[in-house]
Design a protein around this motif. Structure first.
Motif, PDB file in Angstrom:
ATOM      1  N   GLU A  35      33.015  -1.743  49.594  1.00  0.00           N
ATOM      2  CA  GLU A  35      32.005  -1.972  50.415  1.00  0.00           C
ATOM      3  C   GLU A  35      33.044  -1.507  52.086  1.00  0.00           C
ATOM      4  OE1 GLU A  35      31.402  -5.774  50.284  1.00  0.00           O
ATOM      5  OE2 GLU A  35      31.443  -6.357  48.375  1.00  0.00           O
ATOM      6  N   VAL A  36      32.985  -0.976  52.882  1.00  0.00           N
ATOM      7  CA  VAL A  36      33.762  -0.579  54.167  1.00  0.00           C
ATOM      8  C   VAL A  36      33.021  -2.531  55.157  1.00  0.00           C
ATOM      9  CG1 VAL A  36      33.941   1.444  53.219  1.00  0.00           C
ATOM     10  CG2 VAL A  36      31.697   0.651  54.765  1.00  0.00           C
ATOM     11  N   GLU A  37      33.969  -1.816  56.008  1.00  0.00           N
ATOM     12  CA  GLU A  37      33.830  -2.698  57.226  1.00  0.00           C
ATOM     13  C   GLU A  37      34.691  -2.385  58.197  1.00  0.00           C
ATOM     14  OE1 GLU A  37      34.821  -7.756  58.760  1.00  0.00           O
ATOM     15  OE2 GLU A  37      34.671  -6.669  56.352  1.00  0.00           O
ATOM     16  N   HIS A  38      33.628  -2.234  59.804  1.00  0.00           N
ATOM     17  CA  HIS A  38      34.147  -1.457  61.076  1.00  0.00           C
ATOM     18  C   HIS A  38      35.832  -2.896  61.091  1.00  0.00           C
ATOM     19  CE1 HIS A  38      32.209  -3.968  63.856  1.00  0.00           C
ATOM     20  NE2 HIS A  38      31.354  -4.300  63.353  1.00  0.00           N
ATOM     21  N   GLU A  39      36.254  -2.246  62.354  1.00  0.00           N
ATOM     22  CA  GLU A  39      37.038  -2.933  62.517  1.00  0.00           C
ATOM     23  C   GLU A  39      37.026  -3.406  63.955  1.00  0.00           C
ATOM     24  OE1 GLU A  39      40.900   0.227  63.455  1.00  0.00           O
ATOM     25  OE2 GLU A  39      39.521   1.340  62.617  1.00  0.00           O
ATOM     26  N   PRO A  40      37.028  -5.022  63.977  1.00  0.00           N
ATOM     27  CA  PRO A  40      36.720  -5.750  65.151  1.00  0.00           C
ATOM     28  C   PRO A  40      36.707  -5.350  66.397  1.00  0.00           C
ATOM     29  CG  PRO A  40      37.698  -7.264  63.698  1.00  0.00           C
ATOM     30  CD  PRO A  40      38.265  -5.477  63.384  1.00  0.00           C
ATOM     31  N   GLY A  41      36.139  -5.503  67.354  1.00  0.00           N
ATOM     32  CA  GLY A  41      35.730  -4.885  68.223  1.00  0.00           C
ATOM     33  C   GLY A  41      35.101  -3.554  68.810  1.00  0.00           C
ATOM     34  N   LEU A  42      34.150  -3.084  67.379  1.00  0.00           N
ATOM     35  CA  LEU A  42      34.526  -1.482  67.992  1.00  0.00           C
ATOM     36  C   LEU A  42      33.119  -1.446  67.789  1.00  0.00           C
ATOM     37  CD1 LEU A  42      37.653  -0.060  65.869  1.00  0.00           C
ATOM     38  CD2 LEU A  42      37.087  -0.242  68.886  1.00  0.00           C
ATOM     39  N   PHE A  43      32.529   0.221  68.177  1.00  0.00           N
ATOM     40  CA  PHE A  43      31.214   0.392  68.298  1.00  0.00           C
ATOM     41  C   PHE A  43      31.236   0.144  66.728  1.00  0.00           C
ATOM     42  CE2 PHE A  43      28.659   3.872  67.956  1.00  0.00           C
ATOM     43  CZ  PHE A  43      27.606   3.119  67.563  1.00  0.00           C
ATOM     44  N   VAL A  44      29.910  -0.419  65.672  1.00  0.00           N
ATOM     45  CA  VAL A  44      29.919  -0.279  64.259  1.00  0.00           C
ATOM     46  C   VAL A  44      29.740   1.301  63.718  1.00  0.00           C
ATOM     47  CG1 VAL A  44      28.723  -2.129  64.052  1.00  0.00           C
ATOM     48  CG2 VAL A  44      27.675  -0.477  64.383  1.00  0.00           C
TER      49      VAL A  44
END
Length: 222
Positions: free
Chosen positions: A43-52
């Protein structure tokens, strides 16, 4: 590259891990179930506060946004502060693989244009959620072959007045939101597109003995 055989990296754009596991366990997604059982998955998760969408350059270059520069996909232009496109500023991981002499194919990896300087068979935005470059390929004849054998993607290749946009946000929608009839038309197109994607994957597997195939399924983002 492993000496055990070719490698396929398949990304499921905006896929919900919980739903995928639930449907796989229930027998609705037998191929996903096989991948979960026998293949490597994460699973991957984008970094908070950035465009997905920034997760794709992070995943496919192996670097953070401070290196690849794709924070939101746009940036203020010098002098006038108008928004302009911000390309990914790091090389994708398949370029060193190709440079090492391995045969590589890439299909619909988000935010990466085809690079004619690399010996990679690359299909760009045949299907996509966010269209940045328009449909193309390297070599240029490859996309012509795809359209001739498989056809135009019913959503990703629609004509539009904007250069950069999300095709599935616009198709089958006359108002600010879709009604039930429009939603059903979108679903029908997505089902047809997924059948075409199977044909495309089969075509690419038959086209050459690739050591690495990278493919992102964009239809799930719709």
């Amino acid at each position: 590259m492993s000496s055990g055989g070719p490698v396929a990296l398949i990304g499921i754009d905006a896929g919900n891990p919980q739903l995928l596991r639930r449907y796989a366990a229930a027998g609705h997604l037998p191929r996903i179930a096989r991948v979960l059982q026998w293949g490597a998955h994460a699973e991957v998760e984008h970094e908070p506060g950035l465009f997905v969408g920034s997760i794709w350059p992070t995943l496919l270059t192996g670097t953070g946004v401070d290196h690849h520069g794709f924070y939101t996909g746009v940036r203020p232009a010098p002098h006038n502060y108008e928004y302009i496109a911000a390309p990914v500023e790091a090389e994708p991981f398949w370029e060193p693989v190709a440079a090492a002499g391995h045969r590589v194919a890439v299909i619909d990896a988000p935010f990466f244009p085809a690079n004619p300087d690399w010996p990679v068979d690359h299909i760009v935005e045949w299907s996509c959620h966010d269209r940045y470059f328009g449909t193309s390929s390297s070599p240029p004849s490859l996309i012509d072959e795809v359209i001739q054998r498989i056809g135009r993607h019913p959503i990703g290749m629609i004509d539009h007045e904007y250069e950069r946009f999300a095709p599935c946000d616009w198709i089958h929608r006359d108002g600010p939101t879709r009604d039930l009839t429009e939603t059903n038309r979108l679903i029908d197109d997505l089902r047809r597109a997924l059948e075409m994607r199977i044909e495309l994957a089969t075509m690419m597997h038959e086209r050459a003995d690739y050591d690495l195939i990278v493919e992102v399924v964009a239809e799930t983002h719709c």
